[in-house]
Scaffold this motif. Structure first.
Motif, PDB file in Angstrom:
ATOM      1  N   GLY A 181      -8.148  15.371  -7.129  1.00  0.00           N
ATOM      2  CA  GLY A 181      -7.440  16.522  -6.582  1.00  0.00           C
ATOM      3  C   GLY A 181      -6.196  16.886  -7.366  1.00  0.00           C
ATOM      4  N   GLY A 182      -6.093  16.377  -8.595  1.00  0.00           N
ATOM      5  CA  GLY A 182      -4.933  16.695  -9.425  1.00  0.00           C
ATOM      6  C   GLY A 182      -3.834  15.667  -9.307  1.00  0.00           C
ATOM      7  N   GLU A 183      -2.698  16.003  -9.861  1.00  0.00           N
ATOM      8  CA  GLU A 183      -1.576  15.062  -9.913  1.00  0.00           C
ATOM      9  C   GLU A 183      -1.018  14.769  -8.524  1.00  0.00           C
ATOM     10  OE1 GLU A 183       2.143  17.886 -10.995  1.00  0.00           O
ATOM     11  OE2 GLU A 183       0.532  17.782 -12.472  1.00  0.00           O
ATOM     12  N   LEU A 184      -0.331  13.638  -8.418  1.00  0.00           N
ATOM     13  CA  LEU A 184       0.307  13.260  -7.160  1.00  0.00           C
ATOM     14  C   LEU A 184       1.575  14.088  -6.993  1.00  0.00           C
ATOM     15  CD1 LEU A 184      -0.120   9.390  -7.368  1.00  0.00           C
ATOM     16  CD2 LEU A 184      -1.586  11.055  -6.215  1.00  0.00           C
ATOM     17  N   VAL A 185       1.766  14.617  -5.792  1.00  0.00           N
ATOM     18  CA  VAL A 185       2.900  15.517  -5.571  1.00  0.00           C
ATOM     19  C   VAL A 185       3.821  15.091  -4.430  1.00  0.00           C
ATOM     20  CG1 VAL A 185       1.735  17.524  -6.546  1.00  0.00           C
ATOM     21  CG2 VAL A 185       1.514  17.053  -4.106  1.00  0.00           C
ATOM     22  N   GLU A 186       3.367  14.155  -3.577  1.00  0.00           N
ATOM     23  CA  GLU A 186       4.184  13.781  -2.420  1.00  0.00           C
ATOM     24  C   GLU A 186       3.949  12.338  -2.022  1.00  0.00           C
ATOM     25  OE1 GLU A 186       4.679  15.011   2.295  1.00  0.00           O
ATOM     26  OE2 GLU A 186       3.242  16.086   1.059  1.00  0.00           O
ATOM     27  N   ALA A 187       5.048  11.619  -1.766  1.00  0.00           N
ATOM     28  CA  ALA A 187       4.958  10.282  -1.189  1.00  0.00           C
ATOM     29  C   ALA A 187       4.832  10.454   0.315  1.00  0.00           C
ATOM     30  CB  ALA A 187       6.205   9.476  -1.530  1.00  0.00           C
ATOM     31  N   VAL A 188       3.811   9.839   0.913  1.00  0.00           N
ATOM     32  CA  VAL A 188       3.547  10.014   2.340  1.00  0.00           C
ATOM     33  C   VAL A 188       4.018   8.809   3.145  1.00  0.00           C
ATOM     34  CG1 VAL A 188       1.742  10.352   4.081  1.00  0.00           C
ATOM     35  CG2 VAL A 188       1.609  11.543   1.879  1.00  0.00           C
ATOM     36  N   SER A 189       3.594   7.620   2.746  1.00  0.00           N
ATOM     37  CA  SER A 189       3.961   6.412   3.484  1.00  0.00           C
ATOM     38  C   SER A 189       3.717   5.192   2.608  1.00  0.00           C
ATOM     39  CB  SER A 189       3.148   6.298   4.775  1.00  0.00           C
ATOM     40  OG  SER A 189       1.774   6.128   4.485  1.00  0.00           O
ATOM     41  N   ALA A 190       4.262   4.076   3.062  1.00  0.00           N
ATOM     42  CA  ALA A 190       4.036   2.800   2.374  1.00  0.00           C
ATOM     43  C   ALA A 190       4.140   1.680   3.400  1.00  0.00           C
ATOM     44  CB  ALA A 190       5.051   2.598   1.267  1.00  0.00           C
ATOM     45  N   SER A 191       3.410   0.599   3.154  1.00  0.00           N
ATOM     46  CA  SER A 191       3.484  -0.550   4.053  1.00  0.00           C
ATOM     47  C   SER A 191       3.107  -1.821   3.309  1.00  0.00           C
ATOM     48  CB  SER A 191       2.568  -0.349   5.263  1.00  0.00           C
ATOM     49  OG  SER A 191       1.250  -0.093   4.851  1.00  0.00           O
TER      50      SER A 191
ATOM     51  N   GLN B  85       0.855  -1.175   0.000  1.00  0.00           N
ATOM     52  CA  GLN B  85       0.000   0.000   0.000  1.00  0.00           C
ATOM     53  C   GLN B  85       0.899   1.235   0.000  1.00  0.00           C
ATOM     54  OE1 GLN B  85      -2.712  -0.167   3.316  1.00  0.00           O
ATOM     55  NE2 GLN B  85      -4.016  -1.668   2.312  1.00  0.00           N
ATOM     56  N   MET B  86       0.730   2.079  -1.022  1.00  0.00           N
ATOM     57  CA  MET B  86       1.513   3.303  -1.142  1.00  0.00           C
ATOM     58  C   MET B  86       0.566   4.494  -1.020  1.00  0.00           C
ATOM     59  SD  MET B  86       4.057   2.252  -4.266  1.00  0.00           S
ATOM     60  CE  MET B  86       2.727   1.611  -5.294  1.00  0.00           C
ATOM     61  N   ASN B  87       0.867   5.384  -0.114  1.00  0.00           N
ATOM     62  CA  ASN B  87       0.015   6.538   0.164  1.00  0.00           C
ATOM     63  C   ASN B  87       0.694   7.823  -0.306  1.00  0.00           C
ATOM     64  OD1 ASN B  87      -2.094   5.087   1.724  1.00  0.00           O
ATOM     65  ND2 ASN B  87      -0.340   4.612   3.005  1.00  0.00           N
ATOM     66  N   PHE B  88      -0.078   8.626  -1.026  1.00  0.00           N
ATOM     67  CA  PHE B  88       0.416   9.869  -1.609  1.00  0.00           C
ATOM     68  C   PHE B  88      -0.494  11.024  -1.220  1.00  0.00           C
ATOM     69  CE2 PHE B  88       1.563   6.414  -4.425  1.00  0.00           C
ATOM     70  CZ  PHE B  88       2.856   6.717  -4.847  1.00  0.00           C
ATOM     71  N   LYS B  89      -0.003  12.234  -1.440  1.00  0.00           N
ATOM     72  CA  LYS B  89      -0.828  13.448  -1.403  1.00  0.00           C
ATOM     73  C   LYS B  89      -0.920  13.951  -2.832  1.00  0.00           C
ATOM     74  CE  LYS B  89      -1.371  14.548   3.064  1.00  0.00           C
ATOM     75  NZ  LYS B  89      -2.632  14.389   3.683  1.00  0.00           N
ATOM     76  N   ASN B  90      -2.110  14.454  -3.192  1.00  0.00           N
ATOM     77  CA  ASN B  90      -2.251  15.047  -4.519  1.00  0.00           C
ATOM     78  C   ASN B  90      -2.119  16.564  -4.414  1.00  0.00           C
ATOM     79  OD1 ASN B  90      -4.793  16.010  -3.690  1.00  0.00           O
ATOM     80  ND2 ASN B  90      -5.872  14.319  -4.645  1.00  0.00           N
ATOM     81  N   LYS B  91      -2.271  17.227  -5.541  1.00  0.00           N
ATOM     82  CA  LYS B  91      -2.044  18.668  -5.624  1.00  0.00           C
ATOM     83  C   LYS B  91      -2.918  19.475  -4.660  1.00  0.00           C
ATOM     84  CE  LYS B  91      -1.006  21.979  -9.238  1.00  0.00           C
ATOM     85  NZ  LYS B  91      -0.950  22.169 -10.681  1.00  0.00           N
TER      86      LYS B  91
END
Length: 72
Positions: free
Chosen positions: A50-60, A6-12
């Motif tokens: 919410g637009g393109e992905l801009v940041e990697a937050v976490s993964a597990s 599971q990879m978690n990101f933040k979008n724009k």
């Protein structure tokens, strides 16, 4: 046992976005996952509400085990 990455990101717009990858290797390293997430961001291959992905937050890695019971 099933293993999912599971990879978690933040979008724009700052909203969370999760990508799940089934049948992930249990031997994945931090560097491999970080490289994959950085590549996903730099290639801009996902478009979210919410637009393109801009940041990697976490993964597990999530492991699940299933056991069936005889009930008949």
């Amino acid at each position: 046992m099933a293993v999912q990455l599971q990879m978690n990101f933040k979008n724009k717009l700052g909203s969370n976005f999760r990508i799940n990858v089934d049948n992930a290797l249990e031997t994945l390293t931090d560097d491999q996952v970080k490289t994959a997430m950085d590549t996903i961001i730099s290639k801009n291959i996902f478009d979210t509400n919410g637009g393109e992905l801009v940041e990697a937050v976490s993964a597990s890695l999530i492991s699940t085990t299933e056991k069936e019971f005889t009930v008949k």
